[in-house]
Design an enzyme around this catalytic site. Sequence first.
Site, PDB file in Angstrom:
ATOM      1  N   GLU A 103      -4.032  -0.683  37.276  1.00 44.50           N
ATOM      2  CA  GLU A 103      -3.336   0.534  37.683  1.00 44.50           C
ATOM      3  C   GLU A 103      -3.436   0.824  39.182  1.00 44.50           C
ATOM      4  O   GLU A 103      -4.042   1.835  39.593  1.00 44.50           O
ATOM      5  CB  GLU A 103      -3.861   1.738  36.888  1.00 44.50           C
ATOM      6  N   ASN A 123      -0.312  -0.478  30.759  1.00 43.88           N
ATOM      7  CA  ASN A 123      -1.074   0.667  30.247  1.00 43.88           C
ATOM      8  C   ASN A 123      -0.087   1.787  30.013  1.00 43.88           C
ATOM      9  O   ASN A 123       0.585   2.243  30.944  1.00 43.88           O
ATOM     10  CB  ASN A 123      -2.134   1.115  31.250  1.00 43.88           C
ATOM     11  N   TYR A 146       0.616   5.554  28.065  1.00 46.75           N
ATOM     12  CA  TYR A 146       0.053   6.704  27.359  1.00 46.75           C
ATOM     13  C   TYR A 146       1.117   7.716  26.958  1.00 46.75           C
ATOM     14  O   TYR A 146       0.969   8.411  25.968  1.00 46.75           O
ATOM     15  CB  TYR A 146      -0.992   7.396  28.249  1.00 46.75           C
ATOM     16  N   GLU A 152      -3.763  -1.124  27.655  1.00 46.31           N
ATOM     17  CA  GLU A 152      -4.357   0.178  27.309  1.00 46.31           C
ATOM     18  C   GLU A 152      -3.315   1.023  26.611  1.00 46.31           C
ATOM     19  O   GLU A 152      -2.149   1.053  27.021  1.00 46.31           O
ATOM     20  CB  GLU A 152      -4.804   0.962  28.556  1.00 46.31           C
ATOM     21  N   ARG A 161     -11.355  -6.437  26.416  1.00 49.39           N
ATOM     22  CA  ARG A 161     -11.025  -6.310  27.842  1.00 49.39           C
ATOM     23  C   ARG A 161     -12.069  -5.417  28.512  1.00 49.39           C
ATOM     24  O   ARG A 161     -12.275  -4.280  28.086  1.00 49.39           O
ATOM     25  CB  ARG A 161      -9.632  -5.688  28.001  1.00 49.39           C
ATOM     26  N   HIS A 192     -11.252  -2.330  38.520  1.00 47.28           N
ATOM     27  CA  HIS A 192     -10.915  -1.100  37.803  1.00 47.28           C
ATOM     28  C   HIS A 192     -11.588   0.045  38.550  1.00 47.28           C
ATOM     29  O   HIS A 192     -12.429   0.756  38.013  1.00 47.28           O
ATOM     30  CB  HIS A 192     -11.363  -1.201  36.342  1.00 47.28           C
TER      31      HIS A 192
HETATM   32  O1  IFM Z   1      -9.697   6.113  31.289  1.00 42.85           O
HETATM   33  C1  IFM Z   1      -8.534   5.723  31.925  1.00 42.85           C
HETATM   34  C2  IFM Z   1      -8.622   4.281  32.354  1.00 42.85           C
HETATM   35  O2  IFM Z   1      -9.699   4.053  33.179  1.00 42.85           O
HETATM   36  C3  IFM Z   1      -7.361   3.872  33.098  1.00 42.85           C
HETATM   37  N1  IFM Z   1      -6.193   4.194  32.337  1.00 42.85           N
HETATM   38  C4  IFM Z   1      -6.075   5.512  31.794  1.00 42.85           C
HETATM   39  C5  IFM Z   1      -7.335   5.869  31.025  1.00 42.85           C
HETATM   40  C6  IFM Z   1      -7.214   7.289  30.430  1.00 42.85           C
HETATM   41  O3  IFM Z   1      -7.033   8.227  31.445  1.00 42.85           O
END
Ligand code: IFM
Length: 458
Positions: free
Chosen positions: A171, A301, A303, A361, A82, A126
């Site tokens: 995002e 995405n 985290y 992500e 990606r 992006h």
């Molecule tokens: O690096 C970023 C990415 O560009 C978008 N999502 C979160 C990642 C980590 O902060």
Amino acid sequence: MTNRTPDPARFPARFTWGVATSSYQIEGAPFEDGKGPSIWDTFSHTPGKTVGGDTGDVACDHYHRLDEDLDLIQSLGVNAYRFSISWPRVLPQGRGPVNQAGLDFYSRLVDGLLVRGITPWVTLYHWDLPQTLEDEGGWTVRSTAEAFGTYAAVVAAALGDRVRHFITLNEPWCSAYLGYGTGVHAPGHTDLKASYAATHHLMVGHGLAMQAIRAHAPGAQAGITLNLYHAYPATDSAADHGAARRLDGFQNRWYLDPAYGRGYPQDMVELLGDLSPHAQGLVHPGDTELMGAPTDFLGINMYSRAVAQDAPGEGFLHARQIQPEGSEYTGFGWEVAPDSLTDLLVRLQQDYAPHAMYITENGSTYPDTVGPDGTVHDAERTRYLTEHLAATQEALARGAKVSGYFAWSLMDNFEWAEGYDKRFGIVHVDFSTQARTLKQSGRTYREFLARTRDTVGA
Ligand code: IFM
């Protein structure tokens, strides 16, 4: 979760396994071969905006190291990659004349992937908006959404014969809130009203890009990528449950609901009052249908998670996120919460029933160093990776239709306002020499992927 070790045999045979990057974070070459400036070129060159004054001028020098990086991706054993396309590399003015040299770069990238047996996944946006469009109001004006639709048509027409997976936006919460609300990201405005105007035009842009992809790349799979977290109440009190609901509305439902044809969530529209796109008179007849154009997948995405506490009078959400004691945190201070990935995926399946879900992500930052033996022992990232793979497996077992996983990121890169200070790669980059070194997490991912291939059909 009981088992934190992923079992390759328990993932579907046709699962998409990938790594992810984005244009401004890795390419460098900001003004080469006709590329126009983006808001990140401007922002990163503005004193005080990034840690250490870092810019993406060189980044991973990927623009000049394409073949080497394609070999690196292939060596991992992934079946998908990606990446994002820099809008001002293709349309230096944001609209109007096409920069053929820019398109040619991405065409070579796509061909280089295909010849190596890797499926290209293209993100159209992006965060590197052409500066010319920002000068006209950026995402706060509808004409930027229209320009985005035209740009999507250019890319889909040029690459759609070979690219079968398109992501419209990455995002939009970050583009709108961090870019126009808090000013931490480009273009650096601090105006909440503008940020809610931006959310609306981003979602309209998503709808217009979906139409363009359908028209110019018929049969391609297309969707949107959102940064989502599962929101939990800090205590069992009704007040904290309410706070969790508001954080969920702010981060998740504000984008999910319109993307799934429901328009903006009413509780959030009421909470936002004058800030909402409706109150600003920005929602045109037909926008609900446009933003809710049917997609083939949802990109997620993920985290961390959010733990919400009621906080009357605090901001417009009257809620705050707390960091529970005893939890583990990454180098960004984000809580490591793999179980919340399972909860998130199961919830998305139940509430939105996407045709397919792809984790586009997932990753972590830690201050890695190359050891005297030349290797990077990133034990924490390795554990983060395996625990999130196990969490994905658990979600599959609980009925979530997850079809793929992309590790963020292929390699250390320009982490926006944090510059090069935060490393997310499974490959280490020495930014003074551009040497790439596979980290322990990268080796673990490679070995895991090799085992998934061994178990196919077993
Ligand atoms: O690096 C970023 C990415 O560009 C978008 N999502 C979160 C990642 C980590 O902060």
